[in-house]
Design a protein around this motif. Structure first.
Motif, PDB file in Angstrom:
ATOM      1  N   PRO A 193       0.726  -1.408   0.488  1.00 31.77           N
ATOM      2  CA  PRO A 193       0.605  -0.214  -0.190  1.00 31.77           C
ATOM      3  C   PRO A 193       1.299   1.218   0.090  1.00 31.77           C
ATOM      4  CG  PRO A 193      -0.978  -1.097   1.715  1.00 31.77           C
ATOM      5  CD  PRO A 193       0.241  -1.780   1.349  1.00 31.77           C
ATOM      6  N   GLY A 194       0.609   2.214  -1.263  1.00 33.23           N
ATOM      7  CA  GLY A 194       1.249   3.485  -0.730  1.00 33.23           C
ATOM      8  C   GLY A 194       2.026   2.955  -1.697  1.00 33.23           C
ATOM      9  N   ALA A 216       2.772   5.185  -5.453  1.00 31.44           N
ATOM     10  CA  ALA A 216       3.602   6.117  -6.394  1.00 31.44           C
ATOM     11  C   ALA A 216       4.350   5.590  -7.294  1.00 31.44           C
ATOM     12  CB  ALA A 216       4.488   6.003  -5.352  1.00 31.44           C
TER      13      ALA A 216
END
Length: 757
Positions: free
Chosen positions: A425-426, A430
């Motif tokens: 996640p994250g 990006a």
């Protein structure tokens, strides 16, 4: 490895490549190699000894490749052409191509489609097929069952599929409907690697939209699924198709990353060993294409040299890796991907340093000079192969590749990170945005350059000697700076003099042949293996005409190029649904849409055509417009070509026109029917004629009448030659197991010889 070893490796590879041009008995060639080897042992001169050893290595290469090509025995699938029920074991993981999946499979049992299950026959011997289906829910080593159509591979202009598959030992295609797995394959390395690749590729694709996801997957894993046809055409027009092929850049990045990571925990030699294992696992994971095998073999030499504390010699690694791979599989010498990979790598090694030095001498910044040098070297090294295969030259390929070069490494790094960390996640968001930005920029660059007018030029068929001279010149140029070769007494001036003399002799022979061929009084009509029907006519005075029954595509462009010589760039007459145009110059006409009859830009500068219009070309060659109509909301023509007593019918797409009855004069008739031409075939007059068709259904429509039939899918482009009242025919290829001699009954034709090139 010393200079002598490199020369032997190079002569071995050249011998294998030459075997495609020179058919020699393997035993005789091997005996000649033995004689040359004995001569090398008896001569006191080091220079003559090296020459004899090189000749021996080359002859052994010819013998090995000739024996390897002749090794397969009788084809057990010949008797089953048509609808079949097959059980086959997959030899690799299915890969997408266009809207379908493809995989090479080994047939284990086969029967004709209507026959019961008990009629299945086991198959032994070489029985590899290229299995194609809309979906193949199977993996490496799975046993599948399917019903499909078994046929010979069909080459298209610019895409010699039959030749490519034959060099891999595959003689058939199998187009299937539903593919069912009946037995899962045994667990093994290839299966595990295939599953790992599917998982990594799927993880990377989840974070990007199309076509950005497919472009990134192609650059990292060599995948081609999801790329729309217009994008593939744009990449071809800009010479950037290599971006989605696993090559040296991919392998170098894998080797470098693994080496850096391993050096943090172990010493140099173990780290090189771990990187070497990783390189070969990556090559196998992406399907072991020829370019990846070449790169992995070169990485093996480089990492081994580094483990021993020695400076790697990239050119020596290329020569030895090529020689070893060709010894393992001589068919790689005829694989276009392998040829392009070796040629491009040699260009980067030999040409790019010199080009970069010259650019830096005029104060071009270092990174930019490197990108330009790499792009120029690769384009120069692969130009004869591209021209010879696809009959086109990209004028925008160089700037497109120069501007794309700085985007390639970051896209590959982001793609690898997405495959490894895309589930976090994250991090996935990006990396996804970064990958989208980079791939979108690359896509915009490719599409923008492809849209420039005149970016791609269609050229004619290159003579056989051109690539030999081209690469001979590059070799002589490279040898001029080799201290090792100068130490052996090979002087650059002598090499250049010999090369120049050979070039002049070949050019003189070509001009002499051109002069003789242009004045022999023959009329040649090449019926292209394309849909809709099209033909190229060369009149006795040398004037060239293109006739088309429907709007064209890339197949027509490539087909026309294969009928012109390299130095020809003019079509004297073009007849198509957009009208009639004269003196079409392929170099100045601009975009493809301006050259081939399609759209308003053509119609604005062309003479309209109507039913009954006759275009008188020269020397008894005429084109009669039988009908002008619409098929599927697209303009279409029905054309009748009259060639000195022979009529060539080219019906357009769609339903048969009712105007044909009054157009045919009763002369001997050859016809190239549309793909759905069975009803048209039934309406032809009962006479002896040569029928060229698009589907087996038309053959069944006329088969009872005893009419000689040729399936276009088997024979490809057919050239009809009329000379002094005689008619000859030559096909692009001759299907295995069929006779290439066709004798049509008199008195309409008289003897007609059909031969394959």
């Amino acid at each position: 490895m010393g200079s002598a070893g490199l020369i032997l490796a190079g002569c071995w590879s050249v011998g294998i490549a030459v075997s495609a041009l020179v058919a020699l008995p393997p035993l005789l060639t091997a005996l000649s190699a033995a004689v040359s080897l004995c001569a090398a042992g008896l001569t006191p001169s080091a220079r003559i000894r090296l020459l004899a050893l090189g000749l021996s290595a080359g002859l052994l290469g010819v013998a090995w490749a000739s024996w390897w090509a002749a090794a397969p025995s009788d084809d057990p699938l010949t008797a089953y052409a048509g609808a079949v029920v097959v059980r086959a074991r997959l030899l690799d993981a299915p890969t997408p191509r266009g809207s379908r999946f493809e995989v090479v499979a080994q047939v284990e049992t086969i029967s004709r489609a209507p026959e019961p299950r008990e009629a299945r026959q086991p198959v032994s011997g070489p029985a590899r097929v290229l299995l194609r289906a809309s979906t193949i829910p199977a993996s490496h080593d799975d046993l599948v069952e399917l019903r499909g159509q078994l046929a010979r591979p069909r080459s298209r202009p610019g895409w010699p599929l039959a030749e490519i598959l034959a060099r891999r030992g595959i003689g058939w295609t199998l187009d299937a409907g539903i593919v069912r797995v009946v037995e899962e394959g045994r667990p093994g390395l290839r299966r595990w690697l295939g599953e790992a690749r599917a998982l990594a590729e799927g993880t990377a694709r989840e974070q990007l939209p199309e076509p950005q996801a497919s472009l990134l997957a192609g650059m990292v894993f060599g995948a081609r699924a999801g790329l729309p046809p217009d994008l593939r055409a744009a990449m071809s027009a800009t010479s950037t198709s290599h971006l989605t092929a696993v090559s040296g850049a991919n392998v170098a990045m894998v080797a470098g990353a693994l080496l850096v990571l391993a050096l943090t925990v172990v010493g140099r030699a173990p780290a090189c060993g771990l990187a070497l294992v990783g390189v070969w696992l990556y090559a196998l994971m992406v399907g072991a294409p020829p370019s990846a095998l070449r790169a992995a073999a070169m990485a093996t030499f480089a990492l081994t040299a580094q483990a021993l504390g020695r400076q790697p010699d990239t050119f020596a690694a290329l020569l030895v890796a090529t020689a070893l791979l060709l010894g393992w599989d001589p068919g790689l010498a005829f694989d276009l991907g392998f040829q392009l990979s070796v040629a491009a790598t040699a260009g980067l090694i030999v040409l790019s340093p010199s080009i970069q030095r010259r650019l830096e001498a005029v104060r071009v910044p270092s990174p930019v000079s490197g990108w330009i040098a790499v792009a120029v070297a690769a384009q120069v090294a692969t130009l004869p192969l591209v021209v010879g295969t696809f009959q086109r030259v990209s004028l925008v390929g160089l700037p497109a590749n120069v501007l794309a070069a700085p985007l390639v490494p970051p896209i590959m790094v982001v793609g690898a990170l997405l495959a490894l960390l895309g589930g976090l996640p994250g991090v996935d968001v990006a990396l996804g945005w970064l990958g989208w930005a980079l791939t979108s920029l690359l896509l915009g660059l490719i599409v923008g350059f492809a849209g420039l007018p005149g970016g791609t030029i269609a050229v004619g068929q290159a003579p056989v000697w051109l690539p030999l001279f081209w690469y001979g010149a590059l070799a002589a140029w490279a040898a001029g700076g080799s201290a090792d070769l100068r130490a052996l007494g090979l002087r650059p001036a002598v090499m250049w003099s010999g090369l120049l003399a050979a070039a002049l002799a070949l050019a003189a022979l070509s001009l002499a042949g051109l002069a003789v061929g242009g004045r022999d009084g023959s009329t040649v009509a090449a019926i292209l293996d394309v849909e809709p029907s099209a033909a190229v006519i060369r009149a006795p005075d040398g004037r060239t005409t293109l006739v088309m029954t429907g709007q064209s595509g890339p197949d027509v462009v490539a087909g026309v190029g294969s009928q012109l010589d390299l130095w020809e760039h003019r079509l004297d007459v073009v007849v198509g649904p957009g009208g009639l145009r004269l003196a079409v110059d392929l170099l100045t006409a601009g975009a493809v849409a301006d050259v081939w009859p399609a759209g308003d830009r053509w119609s604005a500068t062309a003479t309209p055509l109507a039913p009954g219009t006759t275009v008188d070309l020269a020397d008894g060659v005429r084109v009669l417009v039988v009908d002008v109509r619409t098929a599927g909301e697209q303009p279409a023509l029905d054309l009748l070509i009259q060639l000195d007593g022979l009529e060539l019918a080219l019906p357009g797409p769609g339903a048969p026109s009712d105007r044909w009855a009054g157009a045919l004069s009763g002369a001997p008739l050859a016809a190239r029917l549309p793909r759905s031409g069975a009803s048209w075939a039934r309406s032809l007059p009962p006479q002896a004629w040569l029928l060229l068709i698009g589907d087996p259904g038309t053959a069944r429509a006329r088969g009872e009448a005893g009419v000689p039939l040729l399936l276009a899918r088997d024979f490809g482009t057919v050239e009809l030659t009329i000379h002094d009242g005689g008619i000859g025919a030559r096909t692009e290829r001759c299907p295995s197991g069929q006779s290439c001699d066709l004798l049509l009954p008199p008195p309409q034709f008289g003897p007609l010889l059909l031969s394959a090139e």
